[in-house]
Design a protein around this motif. Sequence first.
Motif, mmCIF file in Angstrom:
data_model
loop_
_atom_site.group_PDB
_atom_site.id
_atom_site.type_symbol
_atom_site.label_atom_id
_atom_site.label_comp_id
_atom_site.label_asym_id
_atom_site.label_seq_id
_atom_site.Cartn_x
_atom_site.Cartn_y
_atom_site.Cartn_z
ATOM 1 N N GLY A 103 6.868 43.483 81.997
ATOM 2 C CA GLY A 103 8.026 42.619 82.188
ATOM 3 C C GLY A 103 8.045 41.922 83.541
ATOM 4 N N PHE A 104 7.419 42.538 84.527
ATOM 5 C CA PHE A 104 7.417 41.932 85.865
ATOM 6 C C PHE A 104 6.031 41.490 86.294
ATOM 7 C CE2 PHE A 104 11.008 45.039 86.037
ATOM 8 C CZ PHE A 104 12.025 44.094 86.049
ATOM 9 N N ILE A 105 5.104 41.489 85.371
ATOM 10 C CA ILE A 105 3.714 41.235 85.767
ATOM 11 C C ILE A 105 3.550 39.869 86.426
ATOM 12 C CG2 ILE A 105 2.966 40.265 83.553
ATOM 13 C CD1 ILE A 105 0.333 41.805 83.931
ATOM 14 N N VAL A 106 4.378 38.909 86.000
ATOM 15 C CA VAL A 106 4.241 37.559 86.557
ATOM 16 C C VAL A 106 4.761 37.465 87.994
ATOM 17 C CG1 VAL A 106 4.286 36.426 84.322
ATOM 18 C CG2 VAL A 106 6.425 36.838 85.532
ATOM 19 N N ASP A 107 5.330 38.566 88.510
ATOM 20 C CA ASP A 107 5.722 38.569 89.917
ATOM 21 C C ASP A 107 4.531 38.814 90.834
ATOM 22 O OD1 ASP A 107 8.282 38.086 89.167
ATOM 23 O OD2 ASP A 107 8.997 40.137 89.405
ATOM 24 N N LEU A 108 3.391 39.093 90.235
ATOM 25 C CA LEU A 108 2.165 39.282 91.015
ATOM 26 C C LEU A 108 1.289 38.031 90.874
ATOM 27 C CD1 LEU A 108 1.269 42.884 89.792
ATOM 28 C CD2 LEU A 108 2.075 42.286 92.081
ATOM 29 N N PRO A 109 0.361 37.850 91.789
ATOM 30 C CA PRO A 109 -0.621 36.786 91.573
ATOM 31 C C PRO A 109 -1.495 37.115 90.362
ATOM 32 C CG PRO A 109 -0.677 37.591 93.848
ATOM 33 C CD PRO A 109 0.179 38.535 93.066
ATOM 34 N N ARG A 110 -1.938 36.080 89.701
ATOM 35 C CA ARG A 110 -2.726 36.254 88.477
ATOM 36 C C ARG A 110 -3.935 37.155 88.679
ATOM 37 N NH1 ARG A 110 -2.862 32.885 83.757
ATOM 38 N NH2 ARG A 110 -1.339 31.587 84.796
ATOM 39 N N ASP A 111 -4.667 36.931 89.757
ATOM 40 C CA ASP A 111 -5.867 37.728 90.032
ATOM 41 C C ASP A 111 -5.544 39.205 90.149
ATOM 42 O OD1 ASP A 111 -7.184 35.420 90.077
ATOM 43 O OD2 ASP A 111 -7.684 35.424 92.216
ATOM 44 N N GLU A 112 -4.491 39.473 90.874
ATOM 45 C CA GLU A 112 -4.158 40.875 91.073
ATOM 46 C C GLU A 112 -3.732 41.520 89.762
ATOM 47 O OE1 GLU A 112 -1.154 41.732 93.966
ATOM 48 O OE2 GLU A 112 -1.511 43.895 93.812
ATOM 49 N N ALA A 113 -2.972 40.799 88.967
ATOM 50 C CA ALA A 113 -2.551 41.341 87.672
ATOM 51 C C ALA A 113 -3.760 41.758 86.849
ATOM 52 C CB ALA A 113 -1.714 40.307 86.927
ATOM 53 N N VAL A 114 -4.733 40.879 86.803
ATOM 54 C CA VAL A 114 -5.937 41.189 86.029
ATOM 55 C C VAL A 114 -6.661 42.393 86.610
ATOM 56 C CG1 VAL A 114 -8.228 40.338 85.428
ATOM 57 C CG2 VAL A 114 -6.244 38.844 85.167
ATOM 58 N N ALA A 115 -6.751 42.424 87.939
ATOM 59 C CA ALA A 115 -7.448 43.540 88.575
ATOM 60 C C ALA A 115 -6.770 44.868 88.251
ATOM 61 C CB ALA A 115 -7.496 43.328 90.088
ATOM 62 N N LEU A 116 -5.446 44.881 88.294
ATOM 63 C CA LEU A 116 -4.711 46.113 88.014
ATOM 64 C C LEU A 116 -4.933 46.560 86.574
ATOM 65 C CD1 LEU A 116 -1.395 45.232 89.873
ATOM 66 C CD2 LEU A 116 -3.035 47.003 90.532
ATOM 67 N N LEU A 117 -4.914 45.601 85.664
ATOM 68 C CA LEU A 117 -5.111 45.952 84.259
ATOM 69 C C LEU A 117 -6.524 46.482 84.017
ATOM 70 C CD1 LEU A 117 -3.211 42.989 82.569
ATOM 71 C CD2 LEU A 117 -2.501 45.371 82.692
ATOM 72 N N LYS A 118 -7.463 45.927 84.747
ATOM 73 C CA LYS A 118 -8.834 46.429 84.595
ATOM 74 C C LYS A 118 -8.942 47.852 85.126
ATOM 75 C CE LYS A 118 -11.398 42.144 84.230
ATOM 76 N NZ LYS A 118 -12.172 41.068 84.912
ATOM 77 N N GLU A 119 -8.216 48.107 86.197
ATOM 78 C CA GLU A 119 -8.174 49.464 86.733
ATOM 79 C C GLU A 119 -7.613 50.414 85.677
ATOM 80 O OE1 GLU A 119 -6.272 49.390 90.532
ATOM 81 O OE2 GLU A 119 -6.024 51.577 90.539
ATOM 82 N N ARG A 120 -6.619 49.947 84.988
ATOM 83 C CA ARG A 120 -5.999 50.751 83.943
ATOM 84 C C ARG A 120 -7.027 51.116 82.867
ATOM 85 N NH1 ARG A 120 -3.045 50.217 79.334
ATOM 86 N NH2 ARG A 120 -1.610 51.976 79.169
ATOM 87 N N ILE A 121 -7.779 50.128 82.453
ATOM 88 C CA ILE A 121 -8.787 50.390 81.424
ATOM 89 C C ILE A 121 -9.822 51.382 81.921
ATOM 90 C CG2 ILE A 121 -10.701 49.348 80.171
ATOM 91 C CD1 ILE A 121 -9.043 46.885 79.814
#
Lengths: 212, 212
Positions: free
Chosen positions: B107-125
């Motif tokens: 819900g708040f993912i767009v409060d981050l920069p796009r690059d960081e969002a992707v990086a965090l999700l990759k960390e999750r995987i």
Amino acid sequence: MSAIRLLILGAVRQHGRAHGYQVRNDLEFWGAHEWSNAKPGSIYHALKQMAKQGLLVAHEVAPSTAGGPPRVEYEINDKGTEEFFTLLREALSSHEQKTDVLSAGIGFIVDLPRDEAVALLKERIAGLEQWRSGVTEYYTPEDGPEQLGHIGEIMNLWVHSADRGAEWTRGLIERIEGGAYTFAGEGEPFVGVLADDDPNPYTTGPHPEDNR
Amino acid sequence: MSAIRLLILGAVRQHGRAHGYQVRNDLEFWGAHEWSNAKPGSIYHALKQMAKQGLLVAHEVAPSTAGGPPRVEYEINDKGTEEFFTLLREALSSHEQKTDVLSAGIGFIVDLPRDEAVALLKERIAGLEQWRSGVTEYYTPEDGPEQLGHIGEIMNLWVHSADRGAEWTRGLIERIEGGAYTFAGEGEPFVGVLADDDPNPYTTGPHPEDNR
DNA sequence: CAGGATCTAGTCAAGTTTGACCAATGACTG
DNA sequence: CAGTCATTGGTCAAACTTGACTAGATCCTG
């Protein structure tokens, strides 16, 4: 509904009578500390609470080894057994449950007759499908899905989870209908607890990193 | 980590300053009452608690309509904003989270920069995959998987959930990398709250049956 | 055989969640 | 225009969860 009551009632039930630490060990044996909130405080609290509510009968027990702390043994009664099966059926049939509740339900599924287990799981699938159609209909804006923006991803996540949950449940039903496992009334039950005087094989073993 | 703090900090942050009822309405607007434990008691409690801890600043406000109950407005400060981003990053990157926390993070993912969002999700995987291999190795008995009996189905369920969670996360990453949604620093942000004087469009509407 | 680690068994305070409840105001309805 | 109902804005007790802590007994190790 929280998983802890189901887990504890199930554990006590398999022993007939048990004290807190035994229950703790069983839950750890089942891996429940990894996927549920089964911590000492919660366990002892739930035991006391259920005794207060008449689901369990508390017996003060003289400490086996002189000097140890006073222990309390809990015995399950008819009311507790009834509650156990109520919770169990709900855990398996309702889709409005977190995974820990479902997990606990799976852990005791063989305490039900095979037919009933399958019926409950089918009920679960039906609920999931109904929820899915309700939710997609309700949250689909008329002016195109893009109105929701990234918020739509949340719904997407939940719908995805529901679909995968249904898929997994179907697989389980197939295995059960295919004859897997030993259910209630089918002979020697699966032994799911530690013998009362066994050493606990899981204390301080090499654990995978703790997760949930 | 519970989802409620993240949700509330995020809600207050989008307003800059808000009272409890506004937060309540935002959460309902986002559907959070369906997938998280966002109930009045929890919300007001969390607001008070975070004010006590210095994440929010409480302002007593004279009741707008004379005679109403005294209201308290909460304003987010630097410490609260920092906490918000800490919780947000953890919600998105850690696999050890329940779905409600992940949902709030989305819900708040767009409060981050796009690059960081992707990086965090990759960390999750990566975390999910590592957990999976650890757990399958640890809980696979040497004398064949049948030793576990139906208990093995619990692990099966969790592994299945992890796999599907990773799958969904990959899909989301693809959509984000493909340019979907508007992230921090990319212009006009998505409007995710109700205007301060809007009527609440979701009170007493026809709801799908409540679920979680 | 001293000293530390572990096991057995549990307690407790602080924090969180739940679900019911409250009171003033405004809106609708016969 | 009285009665009812929804909305606004919130409180509260009881239950539950968390994480740290306790304390005796036993096992291991140098």
